[in-house]
Scaffold this motif. Sequence first.
Motif, PDB file in Angstrom:
ATOM      1  N   GLN A 127       0.829  -1.205   0.000  1.00 36.01           N
ATOM      2  CA  GLN A 127       0.000   0.000   0.000  1.00 36.01           C
ATOM      3  C   GLN A 127       0.864   1.256   0.000  1.00 36.01           C
ATOM      4  OE1 GLN A 127      -3.569  -0.090   2.473  1.00 36.01           O
ATOM      5  NE2 GLN A 127      -3.076   1.942   3.255  1.00 36.01           N
ATOM      6  N   GLU A 128       1.895   1.248   0.819  1.00 39.39           N
ATOM      7  CA  GLU A 128       2.785   2.413   0.854  1.00 39.39           C
ATOM      8  C   GLU A 128       3.560   2.544  -0.450  1.00 39.39           C
ATOM      9  OE1 GLU A 128       4.469   5.871   2.029  1.00 39.39           O
ATOM     10  OE2 GLU A 128       2.758   4.809   2.890  1.00 39.39           O
ATOM     11  N   ALA A 130     -11.046  -2.448  -2.780  1.00 39.80           N
ATOM     12  CA  ALA A 130     -10.679  -1.492  -3.826  1.00 39.80           C
ATOM     13  C   ALA A 130     -11.513  -0.223  -3.711  1.00 39.80           C
ATOM     14  CB  ALA A 130     -10.862  -2.130  -5.203  1.00 39.80           C
ATOM     15  N   GLY A 131     -12.782  -0.393  -3.367  1.00 33.73           N
ATOM     16  CA  GLY A 131     -13.641   0.780  -3.200  1.00 33.73           C
ATOM     17  C   GLY A 131     -13.192   1.661  -2.056  1.00 33.73           C
ATOM     18  N   ARG A 132     -12.791   1.040  -0.952  1.00 34.10           N
ATOM     19  CA  ARG A 132     -12.313   1.818   0.195  1.00 34.10           C
ATOM     20  C   ARG A 132     -11.040   2.578  -0.147  1.00 34.10           C
ATOM     21  NH1 ARG A 132     -11.673  -2.168   5.018  1.00 34.10           N
ATOM     22  NH2 ARG A 132     -10.798  -0.278   5.958  1.00 34.10           N
ATOM     23  N   LEU A 133     -10.147   1.931  -0.885  1.00 35.05           N
ATOM     24  CA  LEU A 133      -8.917   2.607  -1.305  1.00 35.05           C
ATOM     25  C   LEU A 133      -9.229   3.785  -2.220  1.00 35.05           C
ATOM     26  CD1 LEU A 133      -6.691  -0.523  -2.006  1.00 35.05           C
ATOM     27  CD2 LEU A 133      -6.160   1.266  -0.347  1.00 35.05           C
ATOM     28  N   ALA A 134     -10.119   3.562  -3.175  1.00 34.59           N
ATOM     29  CA  ALA A 134     -10.492   4.641  -4.104  1.00 34.59           C
ATOM     30  C   ALA A 134     -11.114   5.811  -3.353  1.00 34.59           C
ATOM     31  CB  ALA A 134     -11.467   4.106  -5.155  1.00 34.59           C
ATOM     32  N   LEU A 135     -11.980   5.497  -2.409  1.00 35.02           N
ATOM     33  CA  LEU A 135     -12.635   6.562  -1.650  1.00 35.02           C
ATOM     34  C   LEU A 135     -11.634   7.337  -0.804  1.00 35.02           C
ATOM     35  CD1 LEU A 135     -15.177   8.028  -0.781  1.00 35.02           C
ATOM     36  CD2 LEU A 135     -15.564   6.225   0.935  1.00 35.02           C
ATOM     37  N   ALA A 136     -10.667   6.649  -0.220  1.00 35.04           N
ATOM     38  CA  ALA A 136      -9.651   7.341   0.578  1.00 35.04           C
ATOM     39  C   ALA A 136      -8.850   8.306  -0.286  1.00 35.04           C
ATOM     40  CB  ALA A 136      -8.724   6.322   1.235  1.00 35.04           C
ATOM     41  N   VAL A 188      -9.891   9.722  -3.132  1.00 32.17           N
ATOM     42  CA  VAL A 188     -10.786  10.807  -3.543  1.00 32.17           C
ATOM     43  C   VAL A 188     -11.003  11.785  -2.399  1.00 32.17           C
ATOM     44  CG1 VAL A 188     -13.173  11.353  -4.191  1.00 32.17           C
ATOM     45  CG2 VAL A 188     -11.952   9.503  -5.346  1.00 32.17           C
ATOM     46  N   ARG A 189     -11.189  11.259  -1.204  1.00 28.74           N
ATOM     47  CA  ARG A 189     -11.395  12.137  -0.048  1.00 28.74           C
ATOM     48  C   ARG A 189     -10.166  13.022   0.189  1.00 28.74           C
ATOM     49  NH1 ARG A 189     -12.371   8.490   3.595  1.00 28.74           N
ATOM     50  NH2 ARG A 189     -14.643   8.629   3.726  1.00 28.74           N
ATOM     51  N   THR A 190      -8.988  12.418   0.112  1.00 27.54           N
ATOM     52  CA  THR A 190      -7.757  13.189   0.294  1.00 27.54           C
ATOM     53  C   THR A 190      -7.630  14.265  -0.772  1.00 27.54           C
ATOM     54  OG1 THR A 190      -6.574  11.369   1.351  1.00 27.54           O
ATOM     55  CG2 THR A 190      -5.234  13.062   0.297  1.00 27.54           C
ATOM     56  N   ALA A 191      -7.837  13.882  -2.033  1.00 23.56           N
ATOM     57  CA  ALA A 191      -7.697  14.842  -3.131  1.00 23.56           C
ATOM     58  C   ALA A 191      -8.753  15.940  -3.039  1.00 23.56           C
ATOM     59  CB  ALA A 191      -7.816  14.116  -4.469  1.00 23.56           C
ATOM     60  N   GLY A 192      -9.987  15.570  -2.705  1.00 29.68           N
ATOM     61  CA  GLY A 192     -11.057  16.561  -2.613  1.00 29.68           C
ATOM     62  C   GLY A 192     -10.785  17.598  -1.542  1.00 29.68           C
ATOM     63  N   ARG A 193     -10.371  17.125  -0.381  1.00 33.70           N
ATOM     64  CA  ARG A 193     -10.111  18.069   0.705  1.00 33.70           C
ATOM     65  C   ARG A 193      -8.898  18.936   0.422  1.00 33.70           C
ATOM     66  NH1 ARG A 193     -11.219  13.883   5.781  1.00 33.70           N
ATOM     67  NH2 ARG A 193     -13.497  13.971   5.687  1.00 33.70           N
ATOM     68  N   GLY A 238      -5.773   6.444   6.892  1.00 31.44           N
ATOM     69  CA  GLY A 238      -5.175   7.748   7.169  1.00 31.44           C
ATOM     70  C   GLY A 238      -3.798   7.927   6.566  1.00 31.44           C
ATOM     71  N   SER A 239      -3.174   6.806   6.132  1.00 31.05           N
ATOM     72  CA  SER A 239      -1.828   6.902   5.553  1.00 31.05           C
ATOM     73  C   SER A 239      -1.854   7.261   4.070  1.00 31.05           C
ATOM     74  CB  SER A 239      -1.094   5.566   5.731  1.00 31.05           C
ATOM     75  OG  SER A 239      -1.746   4.538   4.994  1.00 31.05           O
ATOM     76  N   LEU A 240      -3.049   7.343   3.475  1.00 33.31           N
ATOM     77  CA  LEU A 240      -3.146   7.595   2.030  1.00 33.31           C
ATOM     78  C   LEU A 240      -3.105   9.092   1.737  1.00 33.31           C
ATOM     79  CD1 LEU A 240      -5.802   4.948   0.898  1.00 33.31           C
ATOM     80  CD2 LEU A 240      -3.332   4.810   0.829  1.00 33.31           C
ATOM     81  N   HIS A 241      -1.934   9.686   1.942  1.00 34.84           N
ATOM     82  CA  HIS A 241      -1.767  11.116   1.709  1.00 34.84           C
ATOM     83  C   HIS A 241      -0.856  11.360   0.512  1.00 34.84           C
ATOM     84  CE1 HIS A 241      -3.958  12.210   5.250  1.00 34.84           C
ATOM     85  NE2 HIS A 241      -3.127  11.558   6.050  1.00 34.84           N
TER      86      HIS A 241
END
Length: 279
Positions: free
Chosen positions: A165-166, A230-236, A238-243, A200-203
């Motif tokens: 993941q990292e 895969a959906g959870r990863l995609a959402l993380a 998108v959430r990071t990019a959106g914010r 939280g590490s998906l920055h």
Amino acid sequence: MREQAVREAVLGLRTPSVPRGHRTSYTAFLIGLLRDGDDDTVVATCRALPAHLGADGSTDAVRLLAELSVDPTRSRNVWQTAVQQLASMPPEASTPSVMASALRMLLLRARSDDPHIRAGALRRLDACATAIGNRQSVDGHQAVKTAIDALEGAGLFPQAVRLAQEAALRAVRRGDAAPAPWERLLELIGERPERLSPMGSLHFDAGDRDSATAALKAVRLLRGHGSGAAGRLALALVRTAGRTTAWKDPWPDELAALCEHPDPDTSVEALLVDPGHAG
């Protein structure tokens, strides 16, 4: 106490770096301590290496660190410190190939029928995963790949997923849009979404054009996979990019697509995200 003070003085833990003209002889001295010192001396020497090791002795030092990392007779403090320093050594010191050999040896032991041998190898592989994850870089790609393969082979799937993941995130951060890191991550997760590392590490820097492009391709790849993980990863992502971008295009549309995701947990979590809320 006196022995500790002498050790610190000799190894330079509280003194300036060794002058350049004396690096070669001092490197040989350090390597001798690694090879012949007692446990406390070896640990102190491992910690002194980054500050004092000369380039001409780095290959020998890496080899000795690898030997300490896998030596079953060494104490936990010794092999754990050796693993940490081995993971931080520069790649020009033949580190990736030496690390790969050490990992393969540990994997072989992890498949032993002897529970004691197997447990010792698994603990060291776990320590390797932590050390490599903390220090991995673009230059260390091969060592990371080898570590992931070894962890998978030993059945340490959460650790393998954490590294994978990292590695996938680091690819995004440097603008690498290749699907391979994400596909490897999904392969390791399989049907076990609990193997995922904390989201939280998906920055990443969504304001960087290359990173944003790589993240967008990753999001669409992951969304197309259809699984809950895969959906959870995609959402993380998108959430990071959106914010980060105050929900500039294309992230609102990507969020809307995830609201229709076939995995119900993903769709519900996506619906909970409010682009109009600054928090």
